[in-house]
Design an enzyme around this catalytic site. Structure first.
Site, short mmCIF file in Angstrom:
data_model
loop_
_atom_site.label_atom_id
_atom_site.label_comp_id
_atom_site.label_asym_id
_atom_site.label_seq_id
_atom_site.Cartn_x
_atom_site.Cartn_y
_atom_site.Cartn_z
N GLU A 186 33.79 -138.46 -8.21
CA GLU A 186 32.56 -137.96 -8.70
C GLU A 186 32.07 -138.29 -9.69
O GLU A 186 30.53 -138.45 -10.01
CB GLU A 186 32.17 -136.94 -8.26
CG GLU A 186 33.03 -135.59 -8.70
CD GLU A 186 32.72 -134.04 -8.26
OE1 GLU A 186 32.18 -133.38 -8.74
OE2 GLU A 186 32.58 -134.42 -6.78
N TYR A 228 36.13 -122.02 -9.45
CA TYR A 228 35.22 -123.24 -9.80
C TYR A 228 34.32 -122.91 -7.64
O TYR A 228 35.58 -122.51 -6.86
CB TYR A 228 36.03 -124.15 -9.14
CG TYR A 228 34.86 -125.30 -8.40
CD1 TYR A 228 34.66 -126.04 -7.00
CD2 TYR A 228 33.12 -125.90 -9.13
CE1 TYR A 228 33.88 -126.82 -6.19
CE2 TYR A 228 32.81 -126.62 -8.24
CZ TYR A 228 32.68 -127.08 -6.73
OH TYR A 228 32.17 -127.45 -6.08
N HIS A 268 38.99 -129.62 -7.81
CA HIS A 268 38.12 -129.95 -8.64
C HIS A 268 38.98 -130.47 -10.25
O HIS A 268 38.71 -129.17 -10.97
CB HIS A 268 36.92 -127.99 -8.93
CG HIS A 268 35.77 -128.76 -9.47
ND1 HIS A 268 35.59 -128.58 -10.69
CD2 HIS A 268 34.83 -129.27 -9.41
CE1 HIS A 268 34.54 -129.24 -10.87
NE2 HIS A 268 33.99 -129.22 -10.16
N GLU A 321 27.74 -135.29 1.63
CA GLU A 321 27.65 -134.04 0.43
C GLU A 321 25.92 -133.21 0.19
O GLU A 321 24.74 -134.04 -0.21
CB GLU A 321 28.44 -133.88 -0.47
CG GLU A 321 28.09 -132.38 -1.51
CD GLU A 321 28.63 -132.08 -2.35
OE1 GLU A 321 29.15 -131.28 -3.25
OE2 GLU A 321 29.43 -133.03 -3.24
N ARG A 354 34.11 -141.32 -3.61
CA ARG A 354 32.85 -140.06 -3.69
C ARG A 354 31.92 -140.99 -5.00
O ARG A 354 30.68 -139.53 -5.33
CB ARG A 354 32.96 -138.65 -4.03
CG ARG A 354 33.88 -137.77 -2.82
CD ARG A 354 34.36 -136.28 -3.16
NE ARG A 354 33.77 -135.55 -3.95
CZ ARG A 354 32.49 -135.48 -3.38
NH1 ARG A 354 32.06 -135.38 -2.46
NH2 ARG A 354 31.33 -133.83 -4.26
N ASP A 414 37.85 -128.51 -1.85
CA ASP A 414 37.49 -129.48 -3.22
C ASP A 414 38.00 -128.08 -4.25
O ASP A 414 37.77 -127.49 -4.98
CB ASP A 414 35.98 -129.24 -4.41
CG ASP A 414 35.94 -129.74 -5.32
OD1 ASP A 414 34.22 -129.86 -5.77
OD2 ASP A 414 36.84 -130.49 -6.23
N TRP A 449 37.96 -127.83 -16.12
CA TRP A 449 37.60 -127.55 -15.09
C TRP A 449 37.18 -127.32 -13.39
O TRP A 449 36.50 -129.33 -13.74
CB TRP A 449 36.14 -126.60 -15.72
CG TRP A 449 35.30 -125.78 -15.22
CD1 TRP A 449 34.72 -124.77 -14.81
CD2 TRP A 449 34.47 -126.83 -14.15
NE1 TRP A 449 33.93 -124.40 -13.78
CE2 TRP A 449 33.29 -125.63 -13.56
CE3 TRP A 449 33.44 -127.80 -14.20
CZ2 TRP A 449 32.66 -125.65 -12.69
CZ3 TRP A 449 32.51 -127.71 -13.42
CH2 TRP A 449 31.88 -127.09 -12.96
N GLU A 474 39.59 -132.49 -2.27
CA GLU A 474 39.14 -134.03 -2.65
C GLU A 474 39.82 -133.17 -4.27
O GLU A 474 39.34 -131.67 -5.09
CB GLU A 474 37.34 -133.23 -3.01
CG GLU A 474 36.73 -133.59 -3.74
CD GLU A 474 35.22 -133.19 -4.07
OE1 GLU A 474 34.68 -132.97 -4.93
OE2 GLU A 474 34.54 -132.56 -2.74
N ARG A 531 33.03 -127.53 3.84
CA ARG A 531 33.50 -127.31 2.36
C ARG A 531 33.74 -125.93 2.51
O ARG A 531 32.80 -125.29 2.64
CB ARG A 531 32.84 -128.18 1.85
CG ARG A 531 34.49 -127.86 0.39
CD ARG A 531 33.45 -128.72 -0.88
NE ARG A 531 32.76 -127.38 -1.47
CZ ARG A 531 32.93 -126.97 -3.23
NH1 ARG A 531 32.42 -128.37 -3.68
NH2 ARG A 531 31.99 -126.14 -3.37
C1 CS2 Z 1 31.17 -130.55 -7.13
C2 CS2 Z 1 29.58 -130.64 -8.17
O1 CS2 Z 1 30.27 -130.62 -5.16
C3 CS2 Z 1 31.17 -130.81 -5.63
O2 CS2 Z 1 31.94 -131.40 -5.46
O3 CS2 Z 1 33.00 -131.19 -7.82
O4 CS2 Z 1 29.64 -129.13 -7.80
C4 CS2 Z 1 30.47 -130.96 -9.87
O5 CS2 Z 1 31.48 -129.50 -10.07
C5 CS2 Z 1 29.30 -130.38 -10.19
O6 CS2 Z 1 28.52 -131.44 -9.77
C6 CS2 Z 1 29.50 -130.38 -11.48
O7 CS2 Z 1 27.47 -131.02 -11.96
MG MG Z 2 34.04 -132.01 -6.63
#
Ligand code: CS2
Ligand code: MG
Length: 403
Positions: free
Chosen positions: A263, A159, A213, A340, A284, A211, A403, A237, A147
């Protein structure tokens, strides 16, 4: 086999973790992760003040009944706090059942469907050359999937990009969240050049992931997905914030770049439409945030019916207990996609002794009875909780953003 003790352990070896430890009358123990980044104490309290007493005296073997008891019995269902608490109990009970049966948990959920679990690693940098160097290092370690994230010129924090050479940890210690500035225009203009540079230097011989995000609107995500098609991503993602499922339909109308999300989902009801209408390609959801092994398998079984594969969340803010459990599910489910993997620090690994392992881009669940992970309570006690928050994002005009 009755539960005689239920203990909630909060520790902070580099970052905060919440762990539930159950003990039965015949001395078996089980552990479950209940870590919700930036809101850890809410789950710890949910367990300590509302759930632990309900477990004492229960038959530890009745995993499904205990799941239903905690889910339906709460009346207030779903949501990140409730489902992380239910997940910790469920995971600990599967750990105990594996120990009682003398088998690794994957044997109890159908056995192996593959020899090992393909994982993806994180390559990140403030600049493209920095990120490319990390890609090279991961490929040298045998990773088959990477990634990539990069700093965006003109934005102070982005991020996935660590500050000051520290391992990446999104939550920062303190009494208030840090504020970052976001510009979608700067991001969309710059990020395709990262993928051009990666493919130009390393070719096509490995999976490439990114990602977003949660930061784009559906049409912006459609535009990005289209712009990245030449680089044949494994997945894009969290392109948009997950509440609006219609948004994924619009992305689908414009690009064939595979989409991953989930996630932040906590139950099958959060992702059912996306799966049944095949608006995504990878789900995810994680053991800790989606109600434990019992409920995660339900989500993955539904996904299997609709050509959707698994891609469980595995950041360092989910503990080694979650990773251990995830690998048992990953090696067993028929529609596994990828896992991941962000390696925890040595300090964290010392608090959570485990026997899963990484080799040549693949991970192997423990072969020990149960999950093959535990918590060293003495070591954990040396690292008291530290308040920490995930950042918040504002646009350049000061508006709140995802975020
Ligand atoms: C992220 C995470 O790994 C990922 O895909 O989206 O790092 C996420 O930001 C954190 O789990 C938030 O606590
Ligand atoms: Mg993520």
């Amino acid at each position: 086999m009755r539960i005689v003790a239920a203990k909630v352990i909060v520790t902070c070896p580099d970052r905060n973790f919440v762990t539930l430890k159950l003990t039965t009358d015949d001395g078996l123990t089980g552990v479950g992760d209940a870590t919700l980044n930036g809101r850890e104490l809410a789950v710890a309290s949910y367990l300590r003040d509302h759930v632990c007493q309900l477990l004492i005296g229960r038959d530890a073997g009745r995993i499904e009944d205990t799941w239903q008891y905690l889910y339906r019995g709460a009346y207030w269902r779903r949501g990140p706090v409730t489902m992380a608490a239910v997940a910790a109990v469920d995971t600990a009970l599967w750990d105990i059942k594996g120990k009682a049966a003398g088998m690794p948990v994957y044997q109890l959920i159908g056995g192996r469907s593959r020899d090992a679990v393909t994982v993806y690693g994180h390559a990140t940098g403030a600049t493209i050359p920095e990120t490319l160097d990390q890609v090279a290092s991961l490929l040298d370690q045998g990773y088959r999937a990477v990634r990539v994230q990069v700093g965006i010129p003109g934005l102070d924090k982005t991020y996935g990009v660590p500050q000051g050479g520290e391992p990446y940890e999104p939550a920062t210690a303190g009494a208030r969240p840090e504020e970052a500035t976001w510009s979608t225009a700067k991001y969309l203009d710059f990020v395709p050049s990262l993928f051009a540079a990666v493919r130009e230097r390393f070719g096509q011989g490995f999976h490439l992931l990114h990602d977003v995000h949660h930061r784009l609107t559906p049409i912006e995500a459609a535009r990005l997905g289209k712009a990245l098609e030449p680089y044949s991503l494994f997945w894009l993602e969290d392109p948009i914030s997950e509440e609006s499922h219609e948004g994924f339909r619009l992305i689908r109308q414009h690009t064939t770049t595979p989409i991953a999300t989930g996630e932040v989902y906590n139950s099958i009801w959060d992702c059912r439409q996306l799966i049944t209408e095949q608006l995504i390609d990878y789900i995810r959801t994680s053991v800790t945030h989606a109600g434990g092994i019992t409920h995660l398998r339900r989500i993955f079984d539904l996904a299997a019916l609709h050509h959707v594969r698994t891609g469980s969340h595995g950041p360092t803010d989910l503990s080694p207990v979650c990773l251990a459990a995830a690998l048992h599910v990953d090696v067993a489910v028929p529609n596994f996609g990828i896992q991941e993997y962000m390696p925890h620090t040595g300090t964290t690994d010392a608090v959570f002794p485990h026997s899963y392992r990484f080799a040549d881009g693949l991970m192997y669940p423990s072969e020990e009875p149960g999950l093959g992970v535990d918590i060293d309570e003495k070591a954990a006690a040396a690292y008291p909780y530290r308040q920490a928050y995930l950042p918040v994002n504002r646009l350049e005009d000061g508006s709140m953003h995802d975020w």
